[in-house]
Enzyme design. Structure first.
Site, short mmCIF file in Angstrom:
data_model
loop_
_atom_site.label_atom_id
_atom_site.label_comp_id
_atom_site.label_asym_id
_atom_site.label_seq_id
_atom_site.Cartn_x
_atom_site.Cartn_y
_atom_site.Cartn_z
N ASN A 42 0.79 -1.06 0.03
CA ASN A 42 0.07 -0.10 0.08
C ASN A 42 1.07 1.22 0.01
OD1 ASN A 42 -1.55 1.92 0.53
ND2 ASN A 42 -2.27 1.67 2.59
N LYS A 49 0.09 4.35 -0.32
CA LYS A 49 -0.39 5.49 0.32
C LYS A 49 -0.07 6.62 -0.66
CE LYS A 49 0.03 3.40 4.96
NZ LYS A 49 0.00 3.35 6.32
N HIS A 94 -9.63 1.24 5.09
CA HIS A 94 -8.40 1.49 5.86
C HIS A 94 -8.36 2.31 6.92
CE1 HIS A 94 -3.98 2.50 6.38
NE2 HIS A 94 -3.75 1.66 5.97
N GLU A 112 -6.63 4.81 8.00
CA GLU A 112 -6.24 6.34 7.57
C GLU A 112 -7.72 6.61 6.79
OE1 GLU A 112 -2.74 5.84 5.53
OE2 GLU A 112 -1.78 5.19 7.61
N GLU A 119 -5.30 -5.03 10.56
CA GLU A 119 -4.54 -4.01 10.58
C GLU A 119 -4.85 -3.16 12.08
OE1 GLU A 119 -2.65 -3.09 6.52
OE2 GLU A 119 -4.01 -1.40 6.96
N GLY A 143 2.46 1.92 10.95
CA GLY A 143 3.42 3.11 10.87
C GLY A 143 4.16 3.50 12.17
N SER A 181 3.53 -2.18 10.30
CA SER A 181 4.90 -2.50 10.47
C SER A 181 5.45 -3.87 10.12
CB SER A 181 5.25 -2.14 12.21
OG SER A 181 4.61 -0.66 12.54
#
Ligand code: PGA
Length: 253
Positions: free
Chosen positions: A10, A12, A95, A97, A167, A173, A213
């Site tokens: 991904n 981003k 996701h 985000e 996730e 991250g 991560s």
């Protein structure tokens, strides 16, 4: 077991069209003989260049988002049909985000999922709890609620056309990877959900990826877990060497 192993990047908001093309061309020789399915999700504008560069390889290109609508007055949106025509084959949905920064609620995610499936895009539905939800002992409840609401309108035959990515929000991250035990428990929960919804045969075909991560040096123990069928990788998918190394380490496990 008939499940596919999927290693998905991904990107981003990284990688211009030129960069995406160069990346795909550089990665291609590393994935010639791999058994895993290698997926990459560039930003919208880099999809056509990535698709073209991936033509002679086994790399599958997809998107990071799609509109919940099929067409119309939705400024700034991109539809499933547009993605399909651009050569995208899958789409990442839900996701964290998108949920947190862009306030996508479960209703929106449900519409996007349905729309993507109707147009023949393979969705990767992301689910995951926050740190607080985990420490409050609500992780499992949250995961189940996210999957349940997203998949409410789907039929059993759709099960074979979707993937799940677990996730945990606190692992994305952050450099904090969930332990193999935590990951297996969450993946098992997801699979049990589908066993109850659609039966064991379909549930057994749904690939469940872990994301958060993932790096070359932590992927192997995760992949040894029974219900872990691959990884969704953010940061470490931005460099050919680390992404290729993750694929290699997955192949060896
Ligand atoms: P990360 O991102 O690998 O950088 O933690 C994963 C993701 O957001 O899908």
């Amino acid at each position: 077991m008939s499940r596919r192993i999927v290693v998905a990047g991904n990107w981003k908001m990284h990688m211009t069209a030129k960069e995406a093309r160069a990346f795909v061309l550089q990665l291609s020789p590393f994935v010639l003989d791999v058994r895993s399915h290698v997926y990459l999700a560039p930003p919208f504008t880099s999809i056509p260049a990535a698709v073209q560069a991936a033509q002679a390889s086994r790399i599958c290109i997809g998107a990071q988002n799609v509109s919940a609508h099929s067409e119309g007055a939705y400024t700034g949106e991109v539809s499933s049909a547009m993605l399909k025509e651009a050569g995208a084959r899958f789409v990442i949905l839900g996701h964290s985000e998108r949920r947190n920064l862009f306030k996508e609620d479960s209703e929106t995610i449900r519409s996007k999922l349905q729309r993507a499936i109707n147009f023949g895009l393979e969705p990767i539905l992301c689910v995951g709890e926050t740190e607080k939800e985990r420490t409050d002992g609500r992780a499992e409840q949250v995961l189940e609620a996210q999957i349940d609401s997203a998949c409410k309108d789907l039929q059993p035959e759709h099960g074979e056309r979707m993937l799940i990515a677990y996730e945990p929000v606190w692992a994305i991250g952050s450099g904090k990877t969930a332990t193999p035990d935590t990951v297996q428990t969450a993946h098992r929960l997801c699979r049990t959900f589908f066993e109850k919804k659609w039966g064991p045969e379909i549930a057994d075909k749904i690939s469940i990826l872990y994301g958060g991560s993932v790096k070359p040096d932590n992927v192997a123990p995760l992949m040894r877990e029974k219900d872990v069928d691959g990884a969704l990788i953010g940061g470490a998918s931005l460099r050919v060497d680390s992404f290729a190394q993750i694929i290699k380490n997955i192949e060896e496990n």
